[in-house]
Design a protein around this motif. Sequence first.
Motif, PDB file in Angstrom:
ATOM      1  N   TRP A 123      -6.882  -4.709   3.024  1.00  0.00           N
ATOM      2  CA  TRP A 123      -6.607  -4.769   4.456  1.00  0.00           C
ATOM      3  C   TRP A 123      -5.772  -3.594   4.928  1.00  0.00           C
ATOM      4  CZ3 TRP A 123      -9.899  -7.276   6.996  1.00  0.00           C
ATOM      5  CH2 TRP A 123     -10.511  -8.402   6.443  1.00  0.00           C
ATOM      6  N   HIS A 124      -4.854  -3.111   4.091  1.00  0.00           N
ATOM      7  CA  HIS A 124      -4.110  -1.906   4.445  1.00  0.00           C
ATOM      8  C   HIS A 124      -5.079  -0.728   4.589  1.00  0.00           C
ATOM      9  CE1 HIS A 124      -0.667  -4.125   2.517  1.00  0.00           C
ATOM     10  NE2 HIS A 124      -0.098  -3.691   3.621  1.00  0.00           N
ATOM     11  N   ASN A 125      -5.964  -0.568   3.606  1.00  0.00           N
ATOM     12  CA  ASN A 125      -6.933   0.524   3.646  1.00  0.00           C
ATOM     13  C   ASN A 125      -7.914   0.374   4.803  1.00  0.00           C
ATOM     14  OD1 ASN A 125      -6.513   2.529   1.483  1.00  0.00           O
ATOM     15  ND2 ASN A 125      -6.549   0.704   0.190  1.00  0.00           N
ATOM     16  N   ARG A 126      -8.274  -0.840   5.116  1.00  0.00           N
ATOM     17  CA  ARG A 126      -9.190  -1.094   6.250  1.00  0.00           C
ATOM     18  C   ARG A 126      -8.554  -0.638   7.556  1.00  0.00           C
ATOM     19  NH1 ARG A 126     -13.635  -0.963   8.711  1.00  0.00           N
ATOM     20  NH2 ARG A 126     -14.224  -2.750   9.944  1.00  0.00           N
ATOM     21  N   ALA A 127      -7.276  -0.937   7.747  1.00  0.00           N
ATOM     22  CA  ALA A 127      -6.569  -0.515   8.960  1.00  0.00           C
ATOM     23  C   ALA A 127      -6.517   1.009   9.047  1.00  0.00           C
ATOM     24  CB  ALA A 127      -5.157  -1.102   8.980  1.00  0.00           C
ATOM     25  N   ILE A 128      -6.228   1.663   7.939  1.00  0.00           N
ATOM     26  CA  ILE A 128      -6.178   3.134   7.926  1.00  0.00           C
ATOM     27  C   ILE A 128      -7.558   3.701   8.253  1.00  0.00           C
ATOM     28  CG2 ILE A 128      -5.818   5.168   6.473  1.00  0.00           C
ATOM     29  CD1 ILE A 128      -3.768   3.403   4.877  1.00  0.00           C
ATOM     30  N   ARG A 161      -2.831   5.411  -1.538  1.00  0.00           N
ATOM     31  CA  ARG A 161      -3.845   4.529  -0.968  1.00  0.00           C
ATOM     32  C   ARG A 161      -4.478   3.641  -2.028  1.00  0.00           C
ATOM     33  NH1 ARG A 161      -7.649   6.380   3.780  1.00  0.00           N
ATOM     34  NH2 ARG A 161      -8.131   4.182   3.568  1.00  0.00           N
ATOM     35  N   GLN A 162      -4.574   4.113  -3.256  1.00  0.00           N
ATOM     36  CA  GLN A 162      -5.159   3.309  -4.326  1.00  0.00           C
ATOM     37  C   GLN A 162      -4.327   2.060  -4.610  1.00  0.00           C
ATOM     38  OE1 GLN A 162      -4.473   6.526  -4.505  1.00  0.00           O
ATOM     39  NE2 GLN A 162      -6.287   7.657  -5.129  1.00  0.00           N
ATOM     40  N   ASN A 163      -3.047   2.114  -4.294  1.00  0.00           N
ATOM     41  CA  ASN A 163      -2.163   0.969  -4.550  1.00  0.00           C
ATOM     42  C   ASN A 163      -1.982   0.065  -3.335  1.00  0.00           C
ATOM     43  OD1 ASN A 163      -1.748   1.716  -7.203  1.00  0.00           O
ATOM     44  ND2 ASN A 163      -0.033   3.036  -6.692  1.00  0.00           N
ATOM     45  N   GLU A 178       4.008   1.822   5.622  1.00  0.00           N
ATOM     46  CA  GLU A 178       3.165   2.619   4.718  1.00  0.00           C
ATOM     47  C   GLU A 178       1.819   2.917   5.360  1.00  0.00           C
ATOM     48  OE1 GLU A 178       3.717   4.236   1.772  1.00  0.00           O
ATOM     49  OE2 GLU A 178       5.783   3.715   2.251  1.00  0.00           O
ATOM     50  N   VAL A 179       1.215   1.935   6.015  1.00  0.00           N
ATOM     51  CA  VAL A 179      -0.057   2.162   6.704  1.00  0.00           C
ATOM     52  C   VAL A 179       0.136   3.225   7.783  1.00  0.00           C
ATOM     53  CG1 VAL A 179      -1.758   1.120   8.257  1.00  0.00           C
ATOM     54  CG2 VAL A 179      -1.031  -0.101   6.205  1.00  0.00           C
ATOM     55  N   ALA A 180       1.189   3.091   8.568  1.00  0.00           N
ATOM     56  CA  ALA A 180       1.448   4.059   9.632  1.00  0.00           C
ATOM     57  C   ALA A 180       1.695   5.456   9.069  1.00  0.00           C
ATOM     58  CB  ALA A 180       2.637   3.604  10.473  1.00  0.00           C
ATOM     59  N   LEU A 181       2.388   5.553   7.956  1.00  0.00           N
ATOM     60  CA  LEU A 181       2.640   6.864   7.353  1.00  0.00           C
ATOM     61  C   LEU A 181       1.349   7.511   6.849  1.00  0.00           C
ATOM     62  CD1 LEU A 181       6.011   6.251   5.480  1.00  0.00           C
ATOM     63  CD2 LEU A 181       5.635   7.580   7.576  1.00  0.00           C
ATOM     64  N   HIS A 182       0.422   6.717   6.346  1.00  0.00           N
ATOM     65  CA  HIS A 182      -0.875   7.264   5.930  1.00  0.00           C
ATOM     66  C   HIS A 182      -1.654   7.769   7.139  1.00  0.00           C
ATOM     67  CE1 HIS A 182      -1.198   6.614   1.598  1.00  0.00           C
ATOM     68  NE2 HIS A 182      -0.468   5.523   1.782  1.00  0.00           N
ATOM     69  N   PRO A 228       7.057  12.808  10.199  1.00  0.00           N
ATOM     70  CA  PRO A 228       7.142  11.696   9.244  1.00  0.00           C
ATOM     71  C   PRO A 228       7.090  12.164   7.798  1.00  0.00           C
ATOM     72  CG  PRO A 228       5.331  11.381  10.801  1.00  0.00           C
ATOM     73  CD  PRO A 228       5.853  12.755  10.998  1.00  0.00           C
ATOM     74  N   PRO A 229       7.778  11.439   6.924  1.00  0.00           N
ATOM     75  CA  PRO A 229       7.694  11.757   5.495  1.00  0.00           C
ATOM     76  C   PRO A 229       6.322  11.356   4.953  1.00  0.00           C
ATOM     77  CG  PRO A 229       8.915   9.741   5.805  1.00  0.00           C
ATOM     78  CD  PRO A 229       8.639  10.291   7.185  1.00  0.00           C
ATOM     79  N   LEU A 230       5.990  11.836   3.786  1.00  0.00           N
ATOM     80  CA  LEU A 230       4.752  11.418   3.132  1.00  0.00           C
ATOM     81  C   LEU A 230       4.870   9.951   2.720  1.00  0.00           C
ATOM     82  CD1 LEU A 230       4.055  14.530   0.902  1.00  0.00           C
ATOM     83  CD2 LEU A 230       2.879  13.868   3.000  1.00  0.00           C
TER      84      LEU A 230
END
Length: 98
Positions: free
Chosen positions: A27-32, A21-23, A55-59, A14-16
């Motif tokens: 809820w996105h950060n909570r899932a990660i 994460r700051q942006n 984006e969540v999956a890529l993180h 996967p690409p970066l």
Amino acid sequence: MVSSNKVTLFMADPPLPAVSRQNLSFWHNRAIDLIVGGHQQILYLYGKAGTGKTEVALHICEHFKGRVQAGASTGKVASNYSGPTMHAMFGLSQTASL
């Protein structure tokens, strides 16, 4: 089964993530955090188009790079991860030997 034959295994690359994460939202950060924290093994992430699922999956992929397989239900979505579809991950693709 998937890791038993590493020669034929198509590992995703996967690409970066494009968004830091700051942006991302709370809820996105909570899932990660739920996944990378090691307490949750399964996370079902859903939402409308453009809500940040990829984006969540890529993180998550970035955190576990080289240790887990990333795939998706359709070829279009799998291309976001430079990875296989679920069928190909489990040897059920048209090119798999029966």
